[in-house]
Write a protein that holds these residues in place. Sequence first.
Motif, mmCIF file in Angstrom:
data_model
loop_
_atom_site.group_PDB
_atom_site.id
_atom_site.type_symbol
_atom_site.label_atom_id
_atom_site.label_comp_id
_atom_site.label_asym_id
_atom_site.label_seq_id
_atom_site.Cartn_x
_atom_site.Cartn_y
_atom_site.Cartn_z
ATOM 1 N N GLU A 106 -21.047 28.575 4.798
ATOM 2 C CA GLU A 106 -19.742 28.682 4.327
ATOM 3 C C GLU A 106 -18.940 27.438 4.563
ATOM 4 O OE1 GLU A 106 -15.846 30.832 3.909
ATOM 5 O OE2 GLU A 106 -18.140 31.151 3.489
ATOM 6 N N ALA A 107 -19.402 26.512 5.266
ATOM 7 C CA ALA A 107 -18.831 24.877 5.152
ATOM 8 C C ALA A 107 -18.836 24.128 3.812
ATOM 9 C CB ALA A 107 -19.463 24.342 6.247
ATOM 10 N N VAL A 108 -20.342 24.570 2.986
ATOM 11 C CA VAL A 108 -20.245 24.103 1.909
ATOM 12 C C VAL A 108 -19.654 24.843 0.773
ATOM 13 C CG1 VAL A 108 -22.153 23.633 0.198
ATOM 14 C CG2 VAL A 108 -22.851 23.300 2.345
ATOM 15 N N ARG A 109 -19.520 26.107 1.084
ATOM 16 C CA ARG A 109 -18.631 26.956 0.145
ATOM 17 C C ARG A 109 -17.477 26.394 -0.145
ATOM 18 N NH1 ARG A 109 -19.864 31.798 -1.493
ATOM 19 N NH2 ARG A 109 -21.339 32.312 0.227
ATOM 20 N N LEU A 110 -16.800 26.322 1.190
ATOM 21 C CA LEU A 110 -15.253 25.775 1.184
ATOM 22 C C LEU A 110 -15.318 24.432 0.543
ATOM 23 C CD1 LEU A 110 -14.280 26.622 4.856
ATOM 24 C CD2 LEU A 110 -13.554 27.962 2.722
ATOM 25 N N ARG A 111 -16.240 23.629 0.538
ATOM 26 C CA ARG A 111 -16.044 22.228 0.019
ATOM 27 C C ARG A 111 -16.353 22.044 -1.269
ATOM 28 N NH1 ARG A 111 -16.123 22.538 5.092
ATOM 29 N NH2 ARG A 111 -14.884 21.335 6.497
ATOM 30 N N LEU A 112 -16.923 23.269 -2.092
ATOM 31 C CA LEU A 112 -17.105 23.309 -3.373
ATOM 32 C C LEU A 112 -15.997 23.661 -4.343
ATOM 33 C CD1 LEU A 112 -20.624 25.026 -3.620
ATOM 34 C CD2 LEU A 112 -20.161 22.450 -3.989
ATOM 35 N N ARG A 113 -14.857 23.838 -3.665
ATOM 36 C CA ARG A 113 -13.776 24.192 -4.406
ATOM 37 C C ARG A 113 -12.917 22.826 -4.872
ATOM 38 N NH1 ARG A 113 -10.807 27.996 0.314
ATOM 39 N NH2 ARG A 113 -12.267 29.880 0.356
ATOM 40 N N ALA A 114 -13.340 22.714 -5.988
ATOM 41 C CA ALA A 114 -12.946 21.272 -6.663
ATOM 42 C C ALA A 114 -12.746 21.624 -7.949
ATOM 43 C CB ALA A 114 -14.190 20.271 -6.515
ATOM 44 N N ASP A 115 -11.758 20.930 -8.635
ATOM 45 C CA ASP A 115 -11.340 21.199 -9.997
ATOM 46 C C ASP A 115 -12.021 20.194 -10.883
ATOM 47 O OD1 ASP A 115 -9.809 19.265 -9.137
ATOM 48 O OD2 ASP A 115 -7.883 20.029 -9.632
ATOM 49 N N VAL A 116 -12.812 19.356 -10.230
ATOM 50 C CA VAL A 116 -13.595 18.289 -11.010
ATOM 51 C C VAL A 116 -14.943 18.469 -10.552
ATOM 52 C CG1 VAL A 116 -11.712 16.608 -11.031
ATOM 53 C CG2 VAL A 116 -13.064 16.538 -8.934
ATOM 54 N N PRO A 117 -16.003 17.946 -11.516
ATOM 55 C CA PRO A 117 -17.446 17.874 -11.170
ATOM 56 C C PRO A 117 -17.591 16.906 -9.688
ATOM 57 C CG PRO A 117 -17.106 17.416 -13.431
ATOM 58 C CD PRO A 117 -15.643 17.345 -12.841
ATOM 59 N N LEU A 118 -18.410 17.248 -8.820
ATOM 60 C CA LEU A 118 -18.913 16.833 -7.803
ATOM 61 C C LEU A 118 -20.488 16.794 -7.541
ATOM 62 C CD1 LEU A 118 -20.341 19.267 -5.914
ATOM 63 C CD2 LEU A 118 -18.091 19.975 -5.593
ATOM 64 N N VAL A 119 -20.808 15.741 -6.628
ATOM 65 C CA VAL A 119 -22.234 15.093 -6.766
ATOM 66 C C VAL A 119 -22.475 15.412 -5.101
ATOM 67 C CG1 VAL A 119 -22.067 13.772 -8.594
ATOM 68 C CG2 VAL A 119 -21.465 12.887 -6.416
ATOM 69 N N VAL A 120 -23.992 15.040 -4.769
ATOM 70 C CA VAL A 120 -24.339 14.992 -3.439
ATOM 71 C C VAL A 120 -25.172 13.741 -2.967
ATOM 72 C CG1 VAL A 120 -25.734 16.231 -1.572
ATOM 73 C CG2 VAL A 120 -24.443 17.729 -3.368
ATOM 74 N N TYR A 121 -24.747 12.975 -2.094
ATOM 75 C CA TYR A 121 -25.804 12.047 -1.586
ATOM 76 C C TYR A 121 -26.788 12.531 -1.120
ATOM 77 C CZ TYR A 121 -21.631 8.480 -1.955
ATOM 78 O OH TYR A 121 -20.702 7.644 -2.304
ATOM 79 N N LEU A 122 -27.935 11.929 -1.438
ATOM 80 C CA LEU A 122 -29.209 12.636 -1.203
ATOM 81 C C LEU A 122 -29.990 11.368 -0.510
ATOM 82 C CD1 LEU A 122 -30.592 15.363 -1.125
ATOM 83 C CD2 LEU A 122 -31.732 14.246 -3.160
ATOM 84 N N SER A 123 -30.495 11.647 0.702
ATOM 85 C CA SER A 123 -31.241 10.449 1.642
ATOM 86 C C SER A 123 -32.674 11.078 1.394
ATOM 87 C CB SER A 123 -30.791 10.413 2.727
ATOM 88 O OG SER A 123 -30.864 11.547 3.883
ATOM 89 N N GLY A 124 -33.051 12.094 1.374
ATOM 90 C CA GLY A 124 -34.476 12.482 1.643
ATOM 91 C C GLY A 124 -34.536 13.294 2.899
ATOM 92 N N GLY A 125 -33.702 13.285 3.883
ATOM 93 C CA GLY A 125 -33.813 13.957 4.951
ATOM 94 C C GLY A 125 -33.380 15.230 5.049
ATOM 95 N N ILE A 126 -33.498 16.175 6.128
ATOM 96 C CA ILE A 126 -33.154 17.287 6.017
ATOM 97 C C ILE A 126 -31.973 17.692 6.050
ATOM 98 C CG2 ILE A 126 -33.070 17.603 8.655
ATOM 99 C CD1 ILE A 126 -34.245 20.343 8.460
ATOM 100 N N ASN A 127 -30.916 16.989 6.462
ATOM 101 C CA ASN A 127 -29.456 17.152 6.564
ATOM 102 C C ASN A 127 -28.892 16.965 5.031
ATOM 103 O OD1 ASN A 127 -29.584 16.715 9.072
ATOM 104 N ND2 ASN A 127 -29.020 14.489 9.151
ATOM 105 N N SER A 128 -28.925 16.180 4.062
ATOM 106 C CA SER A 128 -28.564 16.220 2.819
ATOM 107 C C SER A 128 -29.565 17.028 1.968
ATOM 108 C CB SER A 128 -28.726 14.784 2.228
ATOM 109 O OG SER A 128 -29.999 14.139 2.376
ATOM 110 N N SER A 129 -30.538 17.233 2.114
ATOM 111 C CA SER A 129 -31.383 18.136 1.237
ATOM 112 C C SER A 129 -30.844 19.543 1.504
ATOM 113 C CB SER A 129 -32.876 18.109 1.618
ATOM 114 O OG SER A 129 -33.386 16.831 1.437
ATOM 115 N N SER A 130 -30.670 20.035 2.900
ATOM 116 C CA SER A 130 -30.095 21.340 2.990
ATOM 117 C C SER A 130 -28.610 21.361 2.285
ATOM 118 C CB SER A 130 -29.665 21.404 4.667
ATOM 119 O OG SER A 130 -31.022 21.185 5.478
ATOM 120 N N ILE A 131 -27.742 20.322 2.514
ATOM 121 C CA ILE A 131 -26.475 20.382 1.647
ATOM 122 C C ILE A 131 -26.693 20.690 0.017
ATOM 123 C CG2 ILE A 131 -24.357 19.249 1.157
ATOM 124 C CD1 ILE A 131 -24.559 20.135 4.249
ATOM 125 N N ALA A 132 -27.709 19.984 -0.427
ATOM 126 C CA ALA A 132 -27.952 20.089 -2.009
ATOM 127 C C ALA A 132 -28.472 21.490 -2.245
ATOM 128 C CB ALA A 132 -28.957 18.831 -2.139
#
Length: 264
Positions: A106-132
Amino acid sequence: MLASEMKAFKGLGWQAEWDIESIVHNGEYGDERTVFRGVQKVCGACLSPSADTRARSCLRATSPLCRASGQIQTQAYWDLAYPPVASPPTASLDAMIQTVRPLLVEAVRLRLRADVPLVVYLSGGINSSSIAGIATHLLREQDPNAKLTTFTLAYIVAAGGAHGGASLRKVDATEALLVRALEEAVWHSEQPHATFHGAGKLLLSRAVRDAGFKVVLSGEGSDEIFAGYPWFPLDYLQSADPAAMALGIPLPSADERTEYTRRW
Protein backbone atom coordinates in the motif's frame (compact mmCIF):
# COMPACT_ATOMS: atom_id res chain seq x y z
CA MET A 1 17.40 34.38 11.20
CA LEU A 2 15.47 31.49 9.67
CA ALA A 3 16.31 29.63 6.47
CA SER A 4 16.04 26.17 4.95
CA GLU A 5 19.82 26.14 4.41
CA MET A 6 22.58 27.59 6.55
CA LYS A 7 24.38 29.03 3.54
CA ALA A 8 21.49 31.49 3.16
CA PHE A 9 22.66 33.23 6.36
CA LYS A 10 25.83 34.41 4.65
CA GLY A 11 23.84 36.94 2.69
CA LEU A 12 22.68 38.47 5.99
CA GLY A 13 26.17 39.04 7.33
CA TRP A 14 26.51 35.80 9.30
CA GLN A 15 30.04 34.56 9.93
CA ALA A 16 30.36 30.79 10.24
CA GLU A 17 32.21 29.43 13.27
CA TRP A 18 32.82 25.74 13.96
CA ASP A 19 31.00 24.25 16.97
CA ILE A 20 33.77 21.89 18.05
CA GLU A 21 31.79 20.36 20.91
CA SER A 22 28.88 19.56 18.58
CA ILE A 23 31.23 18.04 16.01
CA VAL A 24 33.04 15.90 18.61
CA HIS A 25 29.79 14.65 20.15
CA ASN A 26 27.97 14.12 16.83
CA GLY A 27 25.42 16.83 17.52
CA GLU A 28 24.60 17.12 13.83
CA TYR A 29 23.03 13.66 13.93
CA GLY A 30 22.12 13.29 17.60
CA ASP A 31 20.23 16.47 18.49
CA GLU A 32 19.23 19.90 17.24
CA ARG A 33 22.78 21.24 16.93
CA THR A 34 24.71 21.72 13.68
CA VAL A 35 28.43 21.93 12.93
CA PHE A 36 28.26 25.72 13.35
CA ARG A 37 28.08 27.58 16.65
CA GLY A 38 24.75 29.24 17.34
CA VAL A 39 22.89 27.52 14.48
CA GLN A 40 20.21 25.02 15.42
CA LYS A 41 17.79 22.84 13.49
CA VAL A 42 14.05 22.69 14.07
CA CYS A 43 13.95 19.46 16.04
CA GLY A 44 12.75 16.58 13.90
CA ALA A 45 12.37 13.97 16.65
CA CYS A 46 12.60 15.64 20.04
CA LEU A 47 11.32 14.09 23.22
CA SER A 48 7.85 15.34 24.02
CA PRO A 49 6.63 15.89 27.59
CA SER A 50 5.83 12.16 27.64
CA ALA A 51 9.07 10.18 27.84
CA ASP A 52 7.63 7.50 25.54
CA THR A 53 6.90 9.89 22.68
CA ARG A 54 9.05 11.31 19.91
CA ALA A 55 7.58 14.48 18.41
CA ARG A 56 7.92 16.30 15.12
CA SER A 57 8.21 20.01 15.76
CA CYS A 58 7.59 23.37 14.15
CA LEU A 59 8.34 26.96 15.12
CA ARG A 60 5.55 29.33 16.06
CA ALA A 61 6.43 33.01 15.88
CA THR A 62 4.29 35.69 17.51
CA SER A 63 4.92 39.37 16.93
CA PRO A 64 2.63 41.85 18.72
CA LEU A 65 1.42 44.70 16.53
CA CYS A 66 3.50 43.25 13.69
CA ARG A 67 6.74 44.36 15.34
CA ALA A 68 9.88 42.25 15.33
CA SER A 69 9.80 41.89 19.10
CA GLY A 70 7.72 38.78 19.59
CA GLN A 71 8.56 35.26 20.66
CA ILE A 72 9.49 32.05 18.89
CA GLN A 73 8.27 28.82 20.42
CA THR A 74 8.90 25.20 19.44
CA GLN A 75 5.69 23.20 19.23
CA ALA A 76 5.04 19.54 18.43
CA TYR A 77 2.64 19.03 15.53
CA TRP A 78 2.90 15.24 15.24
CA ASP A 79 4.11 12.46 17.46
CA LEU A 80 4.24 8.69 17.72
CA ALA A 81 3.94 6.85 21.01
CA TYR A 82 5.73 3.56 21.64
CA PRO A 83 4.69 0.98 24.24
CA PRO A 84 7.11 0.29 27.10
CA VAL A 85 9.81 -2.22 26.22
CA ALA A 86 8.53 -4.75 28.74
CA SER A 87 4.92 -4.62 27.50
CA PRO A 88 3.62 -8.00 26.22
CA PRO A 89 3.00 -7.99 22.43
CA THR A 90 -0.60 -7.67 21.32
CA ALA A 91 -0.09 -9.83 18.22
CA SER A 92 1.72 -13.06 17.38
CA LEU A 93 4.98 -13.09 15.45
CA ASP A 94 3.25 -14.65 12.42
CA ALA A 95 0.60 -11.94 12.49
CA MET A 96 3.29 -9.25 12.56
CA ILE A 97 5.05 -10.80 9.58
CA GLN A 98 1.83 -11.12 7.59
CA THR A 99 1.05 -7.47 8.32
CA VAL A 100 4.25 -6.15 6.76
CA ARG A 101 3.54 -7.10 3.15
CA PRO A 102 0.14 -5.39 2.69
CA LEU A 103 1.45 -2.28 4.43
CA LEU A 104 4.50 -2.17 2.16
CA VAL A 105 2.41 -2.76 -0.97
CA GLU A 106 0.00 0.00 0.00
CA ALA A 107 2.88 2.38 0.74
CA VAL A 108 4.30 1.81 -2.76
CA ARG A 109 0.84 2.07 -4.34
CA LEU A 110 0.31 5.51 -2.80
CA ARG A 111 3.67 6.74 -4.08
CA LEU A 112 3.00 5.60 -7.62
CA ARG A 113 0.40 8.37 -7.90
CA ALA A 114 2.51 10.57 -10.15
CA ASP A 115 1.59 12.46 -13.29
CA VAL A 116 5.14 12.04 -14.62
CA PRO A 117 7.25 8.92 -15.25
CA LEU A 118 9.10 7.62 -12.19
CA VAL A 119 12.13 5.44 -11.51
CA VAL A 120 13.57 3.35 -8.67
CA TYR A 121 17.04 3.52 -7.15
CA LEU A 122 18.33 -0.06 -7.07
CA SER A 123 21.17 -1.15 -4.80
CA GLY A 124 20.90 -4.90 -5.25
CA GLY A 125 19.74 -5.37 -1.65
CA ILE A 126 16.40 -6.70 -0.49
CA ASN A 127 15.08 -3.21 0.36
CA SER A 128 15.20 -1.57 -3.05
CA SER A 129 14.59 -4.86 -4.89
CA SER A 130 11.34 -5.29 -2.96
CA ILE A 131 10.25 -1.77 -3.90
CA ALA A 132 11.08 -2.40 -7.56
CA GLY A 133 9.23 -5.72 -7.62
CA ILE A 134 6.11 -4.32 -5.94
CA ALA A 135 6.10 -1.24 -8.18
CA THR A 136 6.37 -3.42 -11.30
CA HIS A 137 3.49 -5.63 -10.12
CA LEU A 138 1.25 -2.64 -9.38
CA LEU A 139 2.04 -0.89 -12.66
CA ARG A 140 1.24 -4.05 -14.62
CA GLU A 141 -2.15 -4.27 -12.96
CA GLN A 142 -2.98 -1.22 -15.09
CA ASP A 143 -0.79 -2.03 -18.10
CA PRO A 144 0.48 -5.60 -18.66
CA ASN A 145 3.32 -4.21 -20.77
CA ALA A 146 4.51 -1.66 -18.22
CA LYS A 147 8.28 -1.61 -17.74
CA LEU A 148 9.92 -0.01 -14.74
CA THR A 149 13.13 2.00 -15.10
CA THR A 150 15.77 1.55 -12.41
CA PHE A 151 19.05 3.37 -11.76
CA THR A 152 22.06 1.87 -9.97
CA LEU A 153 25.67 2.83 -9.37
CA ALA A 154 27.97 0.82 -11.63
CA TYR A 155 30.02 -0.69 -8.78
CA ILE A 156 26.91 -2.23 -7.19
CA VAL A 157 25.93 -5.76 -8.21
CA ALA A 158 22.23 -5.16 -8.76
CA ALA A 159 20.88 -8.66 -8.33
CA GLY A 160 17.32 -7.43 -8.72
CA GLY A 161 18.03 -5.27 -11.75
CA ALA A 162 16.32 -7.50 -14.24
CA HIS A 163 13.46 -8.39 -11.90
CA GLY A 164 10.25 -8.35 -13.87
CA GLY A 165 12.05 -7.13 -16.98
CA ALA A 166 12.96 -3.76 -15.47
CA SER A 167 15.15 -1.47 -17.52
CA LEU A 168 18.44 -1.04 -15.65
CA ARG A 169 20.52 2.09 -16.18
CA LYS A 170 24.01 1.97 -14.73
CA VAL A 171 25.62 5.16 -13.48
CA ASP A 172 29.42 5.34 -13.46
CA ALA A 173 30.82 5.66 -9.94
CA THR A 174 34.59 5.44 -10.17
CA GLU A 175 36.79 6.50 -7.30
CA ALA A 176 37.67 9.69 -9.14
CA LEU A 177 34.00 10.57 -9.75
CA LEU A 178 33.07 9.93 -6.11
CA VAL A 179 35.95 12.04 -4.81
CA ARG A 180 35.04 14.82 -7.22
CA ALA A 181 31.41 14.77 -6.08
CA LEU A 182 32.15 14.67 -2.34
CA GLU A 183 32.71 18.39 -1.85
CA GLU A 184 29.45 19.26 -3.62
CA ALA A 185 27.59 16.63 -1.61
CA VAL A 186 28.85 18.22 1.62
CA TRP A 187 27.94 21.69 0.31
CA HIS A 188 24.35 20.63 -0.37
CA SER A 189 23.81 18.63 2.82
CA GLU A 190 25.73 20.99 5.12
CA GLN A 191 26.88 18.18 7.37
CA PRO A 192 29.90 15.86 7.78
CA HIS A 193 30.17 12.82 5.53
CA ALA A 194 31.83 9.75 7.02
CA THR A 195 31.39 7.74 3.79
CA PHE A 196 30.90 8.32 0.07
CA HIS A 197 27.18 7.51 0.36
CA GLY A 198 26.21 11.14 -0.20
CA ALA A 199 28.54 11.48 -3.17
CA GLY A 200 27.06 8.34 -4.73
CA LYS A 201 23.52 9.63 -4.26
CA LEU A 202 24.57 12.89 -5.91
CA LEU A 203 25.82 10.98 -8.96
CA LEU A 204 22.56 9.02 -9.08
CA SER A 205 20.46 12.17 -8.77
CA ARG A 206 22.34 13.87 -11.57
CA ALA A 207 21.81 10.88 -13.85
CA VAL A 208 18.08 10.76 -13.07
CA ARG A 209 17.72 14.51 -13.68
CA ASP A 210 19.68 14.36 -16.92
CA ALA A 211 17.44 11.50 -18.10
CA GLY A 212 14.38 13.71 -17.59
CA PHE A 213 12.86 11.96 -14.55
CA LYS A 214 11.50 13.87 -11.55
CA VAL A 215 10.15 11.16 -9.19
CA VAL A 216 12.27 8.44 -7.56
CA LEU A 217 11.40 5.57 -5.22
CA SER A 218 14.08 3.91 -3.12
CA GLY A 219 14.63 1.53 -0.23
CA GLU A 220 15.91 4.32 2.01
CA GLY A 221 14.52 4.16 5.54
CA SER A 222 14.21 0.37 5.66
CA ASP A 223 17.25 0.01 7.89
CA GLU A 224 15.69 2.40 10.39
CA ILE A 225 12.41 0.45 10.48
CA PHE A 226 13.83 -3.08 10.39
CA ALA A 227 17.02 -2.52 12.45
CA GLY A 228 19.37 -3.10 9.55
CA TYR A 229 22.29 -0.97 10.70
CA PRO A 230 25.24 -2.81 12.31
CA TRP A 231 25.05 -0.80 15.55
CA PHE A 232 21.45 -1.85 16.25
CA PRO A 233 22.40 -5.34 17.53
CA LEU A 234 24.72 -3.71 20.07
CA ASP A 235 21.87 -1.62 21.46
CA TYR A 236 19.56 -4.63 21.35
CA LEU A 237 21.95 -6.73 23.41
CA GLN A 238 22.42 -4.18 26.17
CA SER A 239 19.52 -5.63 28.13
CA ALA A 240 16.97 -8.44 28.12
CA ASP A 241 13.95 -8.20 25.79
CA PRO A 242 10.77 -9.34 27.54
CA ALA A 243 8.64 -8.61 24.47
CA ALA A 244 10.74 -10.90 22.26
CA MET A 245 10.71 -13.58 24.94
CA ALA A 246 6.89 -13.46 24.98
CA LEU A 247 6.92 -14.10 21.21
CA GLY A 248 9.10 -17.19 21.62
CA ILE A 249 12.11 -15.68 19.86
CA PRO A 250 15.38 -17.35 20.94
CA LEU A 251 17.51 -14.80 22.80
CA PRO A 252 21.11 -14.81 24.04
CA SER A 253 21.79 -15.30 27.71
CA ALA A 254 23.13 -12.53 29.93
CA ASP A 255 26.66 -13.95 29.56
CA GLU A 256 26.32 -14.11 25.78
CA ARG A 257 25.07 -10.53 25.64
CA THR A 258 28.03 -9.39 27.72
CA GLU A 259 30.53 -11.24 25.51
CA TYR A 260 28.97 -9.92 22.29
CA THR A 261 28.98 -6.36 23.62
CA ARG A 262 32.61 -6.70 24.73
CA ARG A 263 33.68 -7.87 21.26
CA TRP A 264 31.92 -4.91 19.66
